[in-house]
Design a protein around this motif. Structure first.
Motif, PDB file in Angstrom:
ATOM      1  N   TYR A 118      15.848  16.853   2.257  1.00 11.54           N
ATOM      2  CA  TYR A 118      17.177  17.441   2.081  1.00 11.54           C
ATOM      3  C   TYR A 118      18.162  16.824   3.068  1.00 11.54           C
ATOM      4  O   TYR A 118      19.282  16.449   2.700  1.00 11.54           O
ATOM      5  CB  TYR A 118      17.114  18.959   2.263  1.00 11.54           C
ATOM      6  CG  TYR A 118      18.462  19.624   2.134  1.00 11.54           C
ATOM      7  CD1 TYR A 118      18.938  20.013   0.886  1.00 11.54           C
ATOM      8  CD2 TYR A 118      19.270  19.837   3.245  1.00 11.54           C
ATOM      9  CE1 TYR A 118      20.183  20.603   0.755  1.00 11.54           C
ATOM     10  CE2 TYR A 118      20.519  20.417   3.117  1.00 11.54           C
ATOM     11  CZ  TYR A 118      20.970  20.804   1.870  1.00 11.54           C
ATOM     12  OH  TYR A 118      22.207  21.371   1.748  1.00 11.54           O
ATOM     13  N   LEU A 119      17.754  16.712   4.326  1.00 11.22           N
ATOM     14  CA  LEU A 119      18.627  16.109   5.334  1.00 11.22           C
ATOM     15  C   LEU A 119      18.981  14.677   4.958  1.00 11.22           C
ATOM     16  O   LEU A 119      20.137  14.255   5.113  1.00 11.22           O
ATOM     17  CB  LEU A 119      17.958  16.141   6.716  1.00 11.22           C
ATOM     18  CG  LEU A 119      17.797  17.514   7.357  1.00 11.22           C
ATOM     19  CD1 LEU A 119      16.981  17.396   8.650  1.00 11.22           C
ATOM     20  CD2 LEU A 119      19.151  18.150   7.632  1.00 11.22           C
ATOM     21  N   GLU A 148      19.071  13.351   1.896  1.00  8.45           N
ATOM     22  CA  GLU A 148      19.952  13.346   0.731  1.00  8.45           C
ATOM     23  C   GLU A 148      21.371  13.761   1.073  1.00  8.45           C
ATOM     24  O   GLU A 148      22.322  13.341   0.428  1.00  8.45           O
ATOM     25  CB  GLU A 148      19.413  14.282  -0.348  1.00  8.45           C
ATOM     26  CG  GLU A 148      18.194  13.752  -1.052  1.00  8.45           C
ATOM     27  CD  GLU A 148      17.610  14.746  -2.045  1.00  8.45           C
ATOM     28  OE1 GLU A 148      18.321  15.712  -2.412  1.00  8.45           O
ATOM     29  OE2 GLU A 148      16.454  14.565  -2.434  1.00  8.45           O
ATOM     30  N   HIS A 149      21.520  14.610   2.080  1.00  6.31           N
ATOM     31  CA  HIS A 149      22.838  15.124   2.439  1.00  6.31           C
ATOM     32  C   HIS A 149      23.346  14.545   3.749  1.00  6.31           C
ATOM     33  O   HIS A 149      24.234  15.104   4.376  1.00  6.31           O
ATOM     34  CB  HIS A 149      22.799  16.662   2.496  1.00  6.31           C
ATOM     35  CG  HIS A 149      22.517  17.254   1.160  1.00  6.31           C
ATOM     36  ND1 HIS A 149      21.236  17.422   0.685  1.00  6.31           N
ATOM     37  CD2 HIS A 149      23.347  17.668   0.180  1.00  6.31           C
ATOM     38  CE1 HIS A 149      21.300  17.937  -0.531  1.00  6.31           C
ATOM     39  NE2 HIS A 149      22.556  18.095  -0.860  1.00  6.31           N
ATOM     40  N   ASN A 150      22.794  13.439   4.138  1.00  6.16           N
ATOM     41  CA  ASN A 150      23.190  12.763   5.369  1.00  6.16           C
ATOM     42  C   ASN A 150      24.649  12.331   5.269  1.00  6.16           C
ATOM     43  O   ASN A 150      25.037  11.651   4.343  1.00  6.16           O
ATOM     44  CB  ASN A 150      22.297  11.531   5.596  1.00  6.16           C
ATOM     45  CG  ASN A 150      22.589  10.825   6.898  1.00  6.16           C
ATOM     46  OD1 ASN A 150      23.187  11.391   7.807  1.00  6.16           O
ATOM     47  ND2 ASN A 150      22.162   9.594   6.993  1.00  6.16           N
ATOM     48  N   GLN A 151      25.453  12.764   6.207  1.00  5.74           N
ATOM     49  CA  GLN A 151      26.867  12.392   6.231  1.00  5.74           C
ATOM     50  C   GLN A 151      27.019  11.079   6.987  1.00  5.74           C
ATOM     51  O   GLN A 151      26.708  10.982   8.165  1.00  5.74           O
ATOM     52  CB  GLN A 151      27.704  13.487   6.902  1.00  5.74           C
ATOM     53  CG  GLN A 151      27.760  14.771   6.114  1.00  5.74           C
ATOM     54  CD  GLN A 151      28.412  14.564   4.751  1.00  5.74           C
ATOM     55  OE1 GLN A 151      29.481  13.994   4.671  1.00  5.74           O
ATOM     56  NE2 GLN A 151      27.760  15.017   3.716  1.00  5.74           N
ATOM     57  N   ALA A 190      32.574  15.830   4.642  1.00  6.24           N
ATOM     58  CA  ALA A 190      31.606  16.761   4.060  1.00  6.24           C
ATOM     59  C   ALA A 190      32.268  17.479   2.903  1.00  6.24           C
ATOM     60  O   ALA A 190      33.436  17.786   2.927  1.00  6.24           O
ATOM     61  CB  ALA A 190      31.130  17.767   5.119  1.00  6.24           C
ATOM     62  N   SER A 191      31.489  17.754   1.848  1.00  2.00           N
ATOM     63  CA  SER A 191      32.065  18.470   0.719  1.00  2.00           C
ATOM     64  C   SER A 191      31.452  19.819   0.561  1.00  2.00           C
ATOM     65  O   SER A 191      30.462  20.153   1.008  1.00  2.00           O
ATOM     66  CB  SER A 191      31.932  17.706  -0.578  1.00  2.00           C
ATOM     67  OG  SER A 191      30.894  16.805  -0.606  1.00  2.00           O
TER      68      SER A 191
END
Length: 162
Positions: free
Chosen positions: A149-150, A152-155, A161-162
């Motif tokens: 998860y981290l 896949e959602h790594n900024q 960020a959305s």
């Protein structure tokens, strides 16, 4: 608006991402499968959670012989057991790998730019536990999902960020 369009007979038209095609699928322990796609990617996936999530998969949950009797469909876009039971190549492609190694954990830390302390904070684990996972301890399924998860959602720097 009116217009015409034409294509040559040998012209290939593509829209969107190419659909996955199965090259080889082999049963493993439990409800795990080794999957090789025609683009060369390989992984071991665990179908147990997916089989538990749908009532029509009930026959496959406990019957080892039935589960191992699958075949790759004619168009290589699914595995099938009977006319009513199949599992698409798109689902197989979307499933996360069943195994998450210590090397995978270390690669994730590096990709995320995290120290052991930072990873411990992100996963709400002790630094000692993160050190164990980075070395040789088996990584629990819930931790592997959290790390994925981290990832896949790594900024990335400069991205909002959305």
């Amino acid at each position: 608006m009116r217009g015409t369009a034409s294509t040559r007979d040998d012209e290939i038209i593509s829209v969107g991402k190419r659909l996955p095609r199965l090259e080889r699928v082999e049963p493993r322990e439990g409800r795990k499968l080794f999957v090789r796609f025609d683009d060369g990617t390989e992984k071991i996936v665990d179908l147990a959670p997916a089989l538990e999530s749908r009532r029509f998969y009930k026959p496959l949950r406990d019957d080892d012989a039935l589960f191992r009797s699958f075949r790759i469909s004619e168009y290589r876009n699914a595995i099938e057991w009977t006319d009513e039971l199949d599992f698409s190549a798109m689902w197989l492609e979307a499933l996360p790998p069943a195994e998450f190694s210590n090397e995978d954990f270390c690669r994730a830390m590096k990709e995320l730019g995290q120290t052991q302390e930072g990873m411990a904070s992100a996963l709400e684990l002790s630094r000692r536990q993160v050190a164990y996972y980075a070395k040789d301890r088996p990584i629990p399924r819930h931790v592997s999902f959290a790390v994925r998860y981290l990832l896949e959602h790594n900024q990335k720097p400069g991205r909002n960020a959305s």
